[in-house]
Design an enzyme around this catalytic site. Structure first.
Site, PDB file in Angstrom:
ATOM      1  N   HIS A  59       9.447   6.631  -8.286  1.00 50.02           N
ATOM      2  CA  HIS A  59       9.038   7.867  -7.610  1.00 50.02           C
ATOM      3  C   HIS A  59       9.857   8.955  -8.297  1.00 50.02           C
ATOM      4  O   HIS A  59      11.038   9.136  -7.988  1.00 50.02           O
ATOM      5  CB  HIS A  59       9.366   7.834  -6.117  1.00 50.02           C
ATOM      6  CG  HIS A  59       8.858   6.612  -5.401  1.00 50.02           C
ATOM      7  ND1 HIS A  59       7.533   6.451  -5.080  1.00 50.02           N
ATOM      8  CD2 HIS A  59       9.489   5.501  -4.959  1.00 50.02           C
ATOM      9  CE1 HIS A  59       7.373   5.293  -4.451  1.00 50.02           C
ATOM     10  NE2 HIS A  59       8.540   4.698  -4.368  1.00 50.02           N
ATOM     11  N   ARG A  80      15.363   8.715   4.360  1.00 48.37           N
ATOM     12  CA  ARG A  80      14.006   9.217   4.214  1.00 48.37           C
ATOM     13  C   ARG A  80      13.904  10.688   4.617  1.00 48.37           C
ATOM     14  O   ARG A  80      13.151  11.446   4.012  1.00 48.37           O
ATOM     15  CB  ARG A  80      13.019   8.370   5.040  1.00 48.37           C
ATOM     16  CG  ARG A  80      11.574   8.619   4.616  1.00 48.37           C
ATOM     17  CD  ARG A  80      10.601   7.754   5.367  1.00 48.37           C
ATOM     18  NE  ARG A  80      10.404   8.213   6.720  1.00 48.37           N
ATOM     19  CZ  ARG A  80       9.358   7.869   7.489  1.00 48.37           C
ATOM     20  NH1 ARG A  80       8.460   7.035   7.026  1.00 48.37           N
ATOM     21  NH2 ARG A  80       9.240   8.320   8.709  1.00 48.37           N
ATOM     22  N   TYR A 119       2.570   9.563  -4.294  1.00 46.14           N
ATOM     23  CA  TYR A 119       1.956   9.797  -2.981  1.00 46.14           C
ATOM     24  C   TYR A 119       1.998  11.239  -2.484  1.00 46.14           C
ATOM     25  O   TYR A 119       1.471  11.535  -1.418  1.00 46.14           O
ATOM     26  CB  TYR A 119       2.551   8.862  -1.927  1.00 46.14           C
ATOM     27  CG  TYR A 119       4.058   8.914  -1.767  1.00 46.14           C
ATOM     28  CD1 TYR A 119       4.649   9.838  -0.905  1.00 46.14           C
ATOM     29  CD2 TYR A 119       4.887   8.044  -2.456  1.00 46.14           C
ATOM     30  CE1 TYR A 119       6.024   9.884  -0.750  1.00 46.14           C
ATOM     31  CE2 TYR A 119       6.260   8.080  -2.306  1.00 46.14           C
ATOM     32  CZ  TYR A 119       6.832   8.998  -1.453  1.00 46.14           C
ATOM     33  OH  TYR A 119       8.187   9.048  -1.311  1.00 46.14           O
ATOM     34  N   HIS A 201       0.453   2.649   0.109  1.00 47.48           N
ATOM     35  CA  HIS A 201       1.874   2.973   0.283  1.00 47.48           C
ATOM     36  C   HIS A 201       2.598   1.842   0.981  1.00 47.48           C
ATOM     37  O   HIS A 201       3.652   1.387   0.545  1.00 47.48           O
ATOM     38  CB  HIS A 201       2.099   4.294   1.018  1.00 47.48           C
ATOM     39  CG  HIS A 201       3.554   4.577   1.196  1.00 47.48           C
ATOM     40  ND1 HIS A 201       4.282   4.052   2.241  1.00 47.48           N
ATOM     41  CD2 HIS A 201       4.435   5.252   0.419  1.00 47.48           C
ATOM     42  CE1 HIS A 201       5.548   4.401   2.105  1.00 47.48           C
ATOM     43  NE2 HIS A 201       5.658   5.140   1.005  1.00 47.48           N
ATOM     44  N   ARG A 204       2.357   0.222   6.935  1.00 49.31           N
ATOM     45  CA  ARG A 204       2.649   1.271   7.928  1.00 49.31           C
ATOM     46  C   ARG A 204       1.735   2.479   7.724  1.00 49.31           C
ATOM     47  O   ARG A 204       1.353   3.162   8.659  1.00 49.31           O
ATOM     48  CB  ARG A 204       4.102   1.776   7.769  1.00 49.31           C
ATOM     49  CG  ARG A 204       5.172   0.883   8.310  1.00 49.31           C
ATOM     50  CD  ARG A 204       6.555   1.523   8.125  1.00 49.31           C
ATOM     51  NE  ARG A 204       7.039   1.422   6.755  1.00 49.31           N
ATOM     52  CZ  ARG A 204       7.342   2.449   5.972  1.00 49.31           C
ATOM     53  NH1 ARG A 204       7.205   3.684   6.402  1.00 49.31           N
ATOM     54  NH2 ARG A 204       7.798   2.234   4.757  1.00 49.31           N
ATOM     55  N   HIS A 228       4.201  -1.323  -1.323  1.00 54.83           N
ATOM     56  CA  HIS A 228       5.531  -1.590  -0.764  1.00 54.83           C
ATOM     57  C   HIS A 228       5.361  -2.645   0.332  1.00 54.83           C
ATOM     58  O   HIS A 228       4.600  -2.425   1.283  1.00 54.83           O
ATOM     59  CB  HIS A 228       6.104  -0.342  -0.083  1.00 54.83           C
ATOM     60  CG  HIS A 228       6.496   0.777  -1.010  1.00 54.83           C
ATOM     61  ND1 HIS A 228       6.035   2.067  -0.860  1.00 54.83           N
ATOM     62  CD2 HIS A 228       7.338   0.817  -2.068  1.00 54.83           C
ATOM     63  CE1 HIS A 228       6.566   2.850  -1.787  1.00 54.83           C
ATOM     64  NE2 HIS A 228       7.358   2.122  -2.542  1.00 54.83           N
ATOM     65  N   GLU A 231       9.986  -3.969   2.950  1.00 52.20           N
ATOM     66  CA  GLU A 231      11.262  -3.469   2.438  1.00 52.20           C
ATOM     67  C   GLU A 231      12.304  -3.466   3.563  1.00 52.20           C
ATOM     68  O   GLU A 231      13.485  -3.674   3.324  1.00 52.20           O
ATOM     69  CB  GLU A 231      11.084  -2.049   1.882  1.00 52.20           C
ATOM     70  CG  GLU A 231      12.368  -1.451   1.315  1.00 52.20           C
ATOM     71  CD  GLU A 231      12.152  -0.082   0.678  1.00 52.20           C
ATOM     72  OE1 GLU A 231      11.028   0.443   0.768  1.00 52.20           O
ATOM     73  OE2 GLU A 231      13.111   0.449   0.093  1.00 52.20           O
ATOM     74  N   HIS A 265       9.359  -4.749  -3.696  1.00 53.89           N
ATOM     75  CA  HIS A 265      10.485  -5.125  -2.826  1.00 53.89           C
ATOM     76  C   HIS A 265      10.337  -6.561  -2.302  1.00 53.89           C
ATOM     77  O   HIS A 265      11.137  -7.413  -2.658  1.00 53.89           O
ATOM     78  CB  HIS A 265      10.695  -4.159  -1.651  1.00 53.89           C
ATOM     79  CG  HIS A 265      10.890  -2.736  -2.055  1.00 53.89           C
ATOM     80  ND1 HIS A 265      11.896  -2.359  -2.925  1.00 53.89           N
ATOM     81  CD2 HIS A 265      10.209  -1.602  -1.747  1.00 53.89           C
ATOM     82  CE1 HIS A 265      11.825  -1.051  -3.114  1.00 53.89           C
ATOM     83  NE2 HIS A 265      10.809  -0.574  -2.422  1.00 53.89           N
ATOM     84  N   ASP A 316      12.770   2.709  -9.097  1.00 55.31           N
ATOM     85  CA  ASP A 316      12.354   3.188  -7.784  1.00 55.31           C
ATOM     86  C   ASP A 316      12.894   4.580  -7.452  1.00 55.31           C
ATOM     87  O   ASP A 316      12.344   5.584  -7.883  1.00 55.31           O
ATOM     88  CB  ASP A 316      12.767   2.136  -6.741  1.00 55.31           C
ATOM     89  CG  ASP A 316      12.194   2.407  -5.352  1.00 55.31           C
ATOM     90  OD1 ASP A 316      11.491   3.412  -5.170  1.00 55.31           O
ATOM     91  OD2 ASP A 316      12.448   1.603  -4.430  1.00 55.31           O
TER      92      ASP A 316
HETATM   93 ZN   LIG Z   1       9.084   2.815  -3.770  1.00 57.55          ZN
END
Ligand SMILES: [Zn+2]
Length: 443
Positions: A59, A80, A119, A201, A204, A228, A231, A265, A316
């Site tokens: 990313h 986050r 994203y 993504h 979730r 993902h 994770e 992950h 990552d």
């Molecule tokens: Zn990632």
């Protein structure tokens, strides 16, 4: 025809070959021969030459969080919030500048191909840009600027959690539904250095009934599909509460697993998940420097490989950009957990960072030093204080367990000399561009 003469080169297997002549015709390798004297016209490559490194999970904008993220401690979720503050400041122009500098840093670290798991698609509030893929196109241009290949893994991101709408900054990620995502992603244009793949993504962020639309889009194009997966334990718990099954099982039930799929992950997967990932040939991408930075845990990479999942690695969040560090961490983390040494051979880890990584990104013709392959290769100097004294019989072990991005001396991508003697040939001041582009998104 251009000729390169490497003191040592890794052509596969557990050892390196000496005095290797690599002849390049256009963007491809024409011949590779060992035990050859250097022709007068050949460019000398002192050190060890490897296939180009594939950074299978990136990313790019997270590069701006390096250092800063060490203050937002606590959990993944506190990190986050910090990451969202940077995402909030992105514009296509700012992102192109930041990604160009970040990809140039990757080139200096020997990365010749990046998998950009992308994203951030829209303007504030989810407002569409006139060019619907303004961000994606900016990333593809940034990779060209930096002289590396890119697979833009355009990520479908529709929900803020199980049964939750997107809110706030997350509105920039959303396309309404998977059909809206597919329509926008179908507008992305490939180029000689750029391919397009799909991403979910996470379970979730994509409601279960939308998963198969993304999977079908990738299947129709024979394109990579990255996700993902598990994770954090919280994702598993929320997925079980919502669907009565693990994220891996949910993905399998919606046709999102298989050899073109890559589970990124796979940290908290149980034996049933491992069996499912392996049996379907789903591949894995471990990002150990990020996983340790975010306190994710240690994924069962060896068990997954035994089950049938091929390994790749990625930097990552770019806490550091050093694929040697990623590769050795796969083995060293396993040593800490198991209190035993010797789960991965150095050659297996290099294979993950080269051939396997390129396959995960849809570039099966790169990642090998062989006739017909794309002429992407990287030379690691042996005269640094880190690697001085490395012995020919254990050069691969020296590289994997003591080498560093800073030891990369030359990088050739598609026959073009992108890094020569440790300097980027296309981006004059990589550090200066990193500083300016990071300040622009933190201001
Ligand atoms: Zn990632």
């Amino acid at each position: 025809m251009t000729s390169y003469h490497a003191d040592h080169a890794w052509l596969g297997g557990d050892a390196v070959c000496a005095r290797v002549l690599i002849e390049v015709d256009g963007e491809r390798i024409a011949t590779v021969r060992s035990d050859v004297d250097p022709p007068a016209a050949a460019t000398r490559l002192p050190g060890v030459t490897l296939p180009g490194l594939a950074n299978a999970h990136s990313h790019a904008f997270h590069r701006a969080l390096r250092g800063r993220a060490q203050r937002s401690l606590g959990t993944f979720w506190s990190w986050r919030r910090e990451m969202y503050a940077v995402a909030d400041r992105l514009t296509p122009d700012r992102y192109r500048a930041l990604a160009r500098a970040t990809y140039a840093e990757m080139a200096l670290a020997g990365v010749t191909c990046v998998g950009e798991f992308h994203y951030v698609h829209h303007d504030a509030g989810g407002v569409r840009y006139a060019e619907a893929n303004a961000f994606g196109e900016a990333l593809i241009l940034a990779a060209a600027d930096a002289g590396i290949r890119i697979t833009l893994l355009d990520a479908c991101y529709l929900a803020g959690g199980f049964g939750q709408e997107l809110e706030g900054l997350q509105l920039r990620f959303g396309d309404g539904d998977a059909a809206g995502w597919a329509e926008r992603a179908s507008g992305l244009r490939e180029a000689a250095h750029a391919r397009v793949g799909a991403a979910i993504h996470s379970v979730r962020a994509v409601p279960a009934e939308q998963l198969s639309t993304v999977a079908a889009w990738a299947r129709e194009r024979d394109a990579p599909l990255h996700v993902h997966v598990s994770e954090q334990r919280a994702e598993n718990e929320a997925c079980r509460a919502a669907h009565g099954r693990s994220p891996t099982r949910l993905l399998a039930d919606h046709e999102a697993l298989g050899p073109r799929s890559c589970a990124v992950h796979a940290t908290h997967v149980d034996d049933a998940d491992i069996g499912l990932l392996g049996a379907t040939g789903t591949t894995i991408c471990m990002c150990p420097t990020t996983e340790r930075d975010l306190a994710d845990g240690i994924g069962p990479a060896r068990a997954l490989a035994e089950a049938g999942s091929q390994l790749s690695v990625g930097s990552d969040s770019h806490a550091v950009i050093d694929l040697f560090e990623e590769a050795r961490a796969v083995e060293l983390d396993e040593r800490l957990r198991s209190e035993r040494r010797g789960h991965w051979r150095a050659a297996e880890l290099l294979d993950a960072a080269t051939r396997s990584g390129h396959e995960r990104l849809g570039w099966p013709e790169a990642g090998r030093l062989a006739a017909g392959a794309l002429a992407d290769f990287v030379t690691i100097a042996l005269d640094s204080v880190r690697l001085a004294g490395a012995q020919p019989a254990t050069l691969l072990e020296s590289l994997v367990f003591a080498g560093a991005a800073a030891d990369v001396r030359d990088v050739v991508v598609g026959g073009r000399h992108v890094v020569a003697d440790g300097r980027h040939a296309l981006v004059g001041d990589v550090a200066g561009e990193l500083r300016a582009s990071i300040e622009a998104v933190l201001a």
